[in-house]
Motif scaffolding. Structure first.
Motif, PDB file in Angstrom:
ATOM      1  N   PHE A 185     -10.983  -0.402   3.733  1.00  0.00           N
ATOM      2  CA  PHE A 185     -10.425   0.513   3.288  1.00  0.00           C
ATOM      3  C   PHE A 185     -11.254   1.911   3.305  1.00  0.00           C
ATOM      4  CE2 PHE A 185      -8.064  -2.913   1.899  1.00  0.00           C
ATOM      5  CZ  PHE A 185      -6.739  -2.583   1.674  1.00  0.00           C
ATOM      6  N   GLY A 186     -12.151   1.764   4.144  1.00  0.00           N
ATOM      7  CA  GLY A 186     -13.101   3.153   4.038  1.00  0.00           C
ATOM      8  C   GLY A 186     -12.549   4.315   4.374  1.00  0.00           C
ATOM      9  N   MET A 187     -11.473   4.289   5.197  1.00  0.00           N
ATOM     10  CA  MET A 187     -10.946   5.486   5.658  1.00  0.00           C
ATOM     11  C   MET A 187      -9.583   5.734   4.779  1.00  0.00           C
ATOM     12  SD  MET A 187     -11.429   5.616   9.812  1.00  0.00           S
ATOM     13  CE  MET A 187     -10.593   7.236   9.926  1.00  0.00           C
ATOM     14  N   SER A 188      -9.329   4.861   3.898  1.00  0.00           N
ATOM     15  CA  SER A 188      -7.977   5.069   3.132  1.00  0.00           C
ATOM     16  C   SER A 188      -8.186   6.195   2.096  1.00  0.00           C
ATOM     17  CB  SER A 188      -7.722   3.733   2.340  1.00  0.00           C
ATOM     18  OG  SER A 188      -7.517   2.834   3.198  1.00  0.00           O
ATOM     19  N   LYS A 189      -7.065   6.774   1.986  1.00  0.00           N
ATOM     20  CA  LYS A 189      -6.643   7.814   0.977  1.00  0.00           C
ATOM     21  C   LYS A 189      -5.646   7.837   0.092  1.00  0.00           C
ATOM     22  CE  LYS A 189     -10.270  10.227   2.487  1.00  0.00           C
ATOM     23  NZ  LYS A 189     -11.582  10.683   1.994  1.00  0.00           N
ATOM     24  N   TYR A 210       1.856  13.207   2.379  1.00  0.00           N
ATOM     25  CA  TYR A 210       0.774  12.938   3.684  1.00  0.00           C
ATOM     26  C   TYR A 210      -0.583  13.460   3.169  1.00  0.00           C
ATOM     27  CZ  TYR A 210       1.036  18.300   4.452  1.00  0.00           C
ATOM     28  OH  TYR A 210       1.013  19.401   4.141  1.00  0.00           O
ATOM     29  N   TYR A 211      -1.382  13.063   3.910  1.00  0.00           N
ATOM     30  CA  TYR A 211      -3.024  13.406   3.569  1.00  0.00           C
ATOM     31  C   TYR A 211      -3.472  14.189   4.633  1.00  0.00           C
ATOM     32  CZ  TYR A 211      -7.971  12.818   3.898  1.00  0.00           C
ATOM     33  OH  TYR A 211      -9.326  13.269   4.200  1.00  0.00           O
ATOM     34  N   LEU A 227       0.932  -1.251   0.064  1.00  0.00           N
ATOM     35  CA  LEU A 227      -0.190   0.066   0.061  1.00  0.00           C
ATOM     36  C   LEU A 227       0.559   1.387  -0.052  1.00  0.00           C
ATOM     37  CD1 LEU A 227      -2.816  -0.957   2.420  1.00  0.00           C
ATOM     38  CD2 LEU A 227      -2.781  -0.585   0.124  1.00  0.00           C
ATOM     39  N   GLU A 228       2.184   1.303   0.712  1.00  0.00           N
ATOM     40  CA  GLU A 228       2.632   2.442   0.898  1.00  0.00           C
ATOM     41  C   GLU A 228       3.708   2.544  -0.575  1.00  0.00           C
ATOM     42  OE1 GLU A 228       6.577   4.229   3.693  1.00  0.00           O
ATOM     43  OE2 GLU A 228       6.315   1.831   3.177  1.00  0.00           O
ATOM     44  N   PHE A 232      -0.575   4.691  -0.788  1.00  0.00           N
ATOM     45  CA  PHE A 232      -1.918   4.838   0.101  1.00  0.00           C
ATOM     46  C   PHE A 232      -1.544   4.817   1.580  1.00  0.00           C
ATOM     47  CE2 PHE A 232      -4.278   3.461  -3.678  1.00  0.00           C
ATOM     48  CZ  PHE A 232      -5.496   3.783  -3.296  1.00  0.00           C
ATOM     49  N   VAL A 233      -2.395   5.676   2.187  1.00  0.00           N
ATOM     50  CA  VAL A 233      -2.388   5.609   3.708  1.00  0.00           C
ATOM     51  C   VAL A 233      -3.554   5.028   4.023  1.00  0.00           C
ATOM     52  CG1 VAL A 233      -3.151   8.143   3.730  1.00  0.00           C
ATOM     53  CG2 VAL A 233      -2.002   7.155   5.685  1.00  0.00           C
TER      54      VAL A 233
END
Length: 696
Positions: free
Chosen positions: A565-569, A577-578, A537-538, A542-543
């Protein structure tokens, strides 16, 4: 201006002393900082990927900024939203006189040594590459030299580069796996030493790498569009570019590539020349640099020291409290941690309009109750037996299920599912907005596969607003790794359905709380797999933002996948960073301090969450911080400099990993690649100890 290629009269980038060739963004930053990072200092580099693009690395206000220079279809070059120019050098000449959209005027060129050629590939300079291009252009019948070396230069580079690996000392032609291992052993094992060999099919290759005095093998597959790549890794036009990439980035390998294992009878002079040019790009470009510094440019700034390997860190911590392992490892240093009061002041300075987000107490136990996609803690006991029965009823091993899921087509047509393709069966859990059911999905080729189906109640769908479930689907659509729950498809029918891989044993915390006989070595094995999934993911920028034991699902007791992954960005192309815009329902007990104070999330904040998840797993599903509330946790972590205690049965080496993940300064935390390497090492050590010294 000509079309279809580079315009006539373009100045060749390699002729400029401030052009460094194919170096990485990080290398550019180190070079500029070593030179003092003075206002307006700049260098030009060629993009590692894709071929044909460039980038300016520029100093302003003590920081390094990067601007991509993209080649356009008409052959011109431009910074996004900027003006078009004949080439990168012409673009830089313009910005030497005018800011015109960039952050500061280009005023101080950061030049390399006059006699040093820019880096083309590892072990190959631009001088060598230009000679190869010239030879190739001369051999092509009916092609004009000026066109081959001008408008068609990128195409010519790919043609040349596709065969260049055959001339490299690390290419061993067609040999078997065992022979490759023997040659690495005979050459002398050293982490990152490598060779490339052709496989029996004559079309694909294998990368053999030395690691911890053993040989690891990676298949290099060829795609339908003639690109090369290692499974789940980026794809490249040629083997040379692939090898160059893994010199610069670990990106899923156990370690970066360091030096070649020379093929038998390789020319000694060519090997010597290769080795002179194959050292680290920074090392190559720094030789004698003080002799060519422009007057007035500082030379004293040293590069930051490289991050120590995790295994070294564990060894250092062990030495602090004795080899017998008695006593807990020391906590991370607290000397640089701000107090709660100072942290609040800092957060107000950076975002005066933004209050602190709600604490876990204010969220009414949302951490424990609303984030598990298989139901809250009150349903764990009743569901556990059903899950194990479900696992048996599927009649497949974890490897068989992975073989099915990993081979599914990943295109738009396959993702858009019809309602008649989905057969819903038992309910696995329910939540505030819908439920999760076991089901069977019939693919377009009539294959039937077991799935989990998330459904969203129609009354929860607001007209004109895209549901979070669909946002989650879009995030997951292109992600594919054996240690993450892949999305199979989306169905918009009588209700919205998200169709996912099935993980029959459910969440890790639920499983471990009911299987306290699980060995700690088994837990380390599962958390190694979680680290590999997060490393993937990194690499995809993706975070996750919600990594916790409740969101690690088990296919079998030895096979874990990251879910929810509902909170993933997805991070932006130039962002690391997000930044959240609102608090929402946050699982604060899993969050790093900077997430609470500044609302900023990156892979290093996910590393903190990994440490909490590792603590949960080692504690057999216990809840972190027990009954502590939000402000109590912040005081405990920041002002008092405390950390969660070592779980009773947790090995000291594993607790050391947790502590490293919980460093207050995020730069001191490991990367997920380092975590994956370390957890594998610990797992193999524990497996060896179990076999060699069985418990009696």
């Amino acid at each position: 201006m000509a079309t279809g290629g580079t315009p006539p009269g373009q100045i060749k980038p390699s002729s400029a002393l401030y052009f460094y060739g194919r170096i990485t963004r990080d290398e550019a930053e180190i070079i500029l900082k070593e030179r003092g990072c003075v206002e307006g200092m700049y260098l030009l580099r060629e993009s590692i990927n894709p071929l044909g693009n460039y980038a300016i690395s520029l100093c302003h206000d003590g920081k390094v900024h990067h601007y991509v220079i993209e080649k356009q279809p008409d052959g011109s070059y431009m910074i996004p939203q900027g003006r078009k120019f004949n080439g990168p050098i012409e673009l830089i000449a313009h910005h030497q006189e005018f800011k015109d959209g960039i952050i500061t005027q280009l005023s101080v060129p950061c030049n390399r040594l006059p006699y040093q050629s820019p880096v083309a590939f590892r072990g190959m300079t631009y001088t060598d590459l230009e000679a190869e291009l010239l030879d190739k252009a001369k051999s092509m019948k009916g092609v004009k030299m000026e066109r081959a070396l001008g408008p068609q230069r990128e195409h010519l580079i790919i043609m040349v580069a596709r065969d260049l690996h055959m001339k490299q000392p690390w290419y061993h032609k067609k040999i078997g796996r065992d022979e490759g291992a023997k040659r690495l052993q005979k050459s002398g094992h050293k982490d990152g030493k490598f060779l490339v060999r052709q496989r029996d099919d004559g079309k694909t290759y294998a990368l053999s790498v030395s690691y911890h005095s053993d040989t690891r093998h990676y298949c290099i597959d060829k795609t339908k569009d003639n690109k090369y790549g290692i499974q789940d890794g980026p794809k490249f036009d040629c083997i040379m570019m692939l090898i160059d990439h893994y010199h610069n980035k670990q990106d899923g390998l156990l370690c970066k590539l360091t030096e070649p294992c020379p093929a038998p009878n390789y020319d000694v002079k060519l090997l010597q020349k290769y080795m002179e040019n194959s050292c680290d790009n920074l090392q190559y470009l720094k030789v004698g640099q003080n002799s060519w510094m422009e007057p007035g440019v500082p030379t004293t700034m040293a590069p930051p020291p490289p991050t120590s390997p995790m295994s070294d860190l564990i060894s250092r911590r062990e030495s602090n409290y004795g080899a017998d392992g008695n006593g807990p490892p020391p906590l991370p240093s607290t000397s640089k941690r701000p107090s709660i009061g100072n942290a609040r002041k800092l957060s107000l300075v950076n975002a005066p309009h933004r209050p602190l987000p709600p604490t876990p107490g204010a969220l009414k136990n949302v951490n424990e109750k609303l984030y598990g996609e298989w139901g809250g803690d009150d349903t764990i006991g009743s569901q556990n037996a059903g899950r194990e029965g479900l696992s048996r009823s599927i009649g497949m091993s974890g490897d068989e299920m992975e073989n099915i899921y990993g081979r599914l087509p990943r295109n738009e047509a396959s993702f858009n599912l019809n309602r008649n393709q989905i057969d819903l069966q038992d309910t696995l859990g329910s939540g505030q907005f819908g439920s999760v059911c076991k089901g069977v999905c019939t693919m377009r080729d009539s294959t039937k596969i077991p799935v989990a189906v998330k459904t969203l109640k129609n009354e929860e769908v607001t007209p004109g607003i895209e549901p979070e479930l669909i946002k989650e689907a879009k995030l997951m659509q292109n992600l594919s790794h054996k240690n993450i729950v892949r999305m199979i498809g989306l169905c918009k029918a009588d209700c919205i359905m998200l169709v996912l891989e099935l993980a029959p044993l459910g969440p890790l915390n639920s499983y471990l709380s009911n299987h306290r006989e699980t060995a700690q070595g088994n837990i380390v094995e599962l958390m190694w797999q979680v680290a590999m999934g997060m490393c993937y993911l990194e690499s995809k920028k993706f975070v996750h933002r919600d990594l916790a034991a409740r969101n690690v699902l088990l296919v079998t007791e030895h096979f874990a996948k990251i879910s929810d992954f509902g909170m993933s960005k997805a991070l932006g192309r130039e962002n690391n960073y997000y930044e959240a815009r609102e608090a929402g329902k946050w699982p604060l007990k899993w969050y790093a301090p900077e997430c609470v104070f500044y609302w900023k999330f990156d892979s290093k904040s996910d590393v903190w969450s990994y440490g909490i998840t590792l603590w949960e797993a080692s504690s057999y599903g216990a809840k972190p911080y027990l009954k502590m509330k939000g402000q109590e946790i912040l005081k405990f972590l920041v002002e008092d400099g405390q950390r969660l205690e070592k779980p009773p049965e947790c090995p000291d080496k594993v607790y050391s990993v947790m502590l490293h993940c919980w460093e207050y300064e995020k730069e001191l935390r490991p990367t997920f690649a380092e975590l994956a390497t370390t957890m594998e090492l610990i797992y193999r050590q524990m497996s060896y100890e179990m076999v060699s010294f069985p418990v009696r």
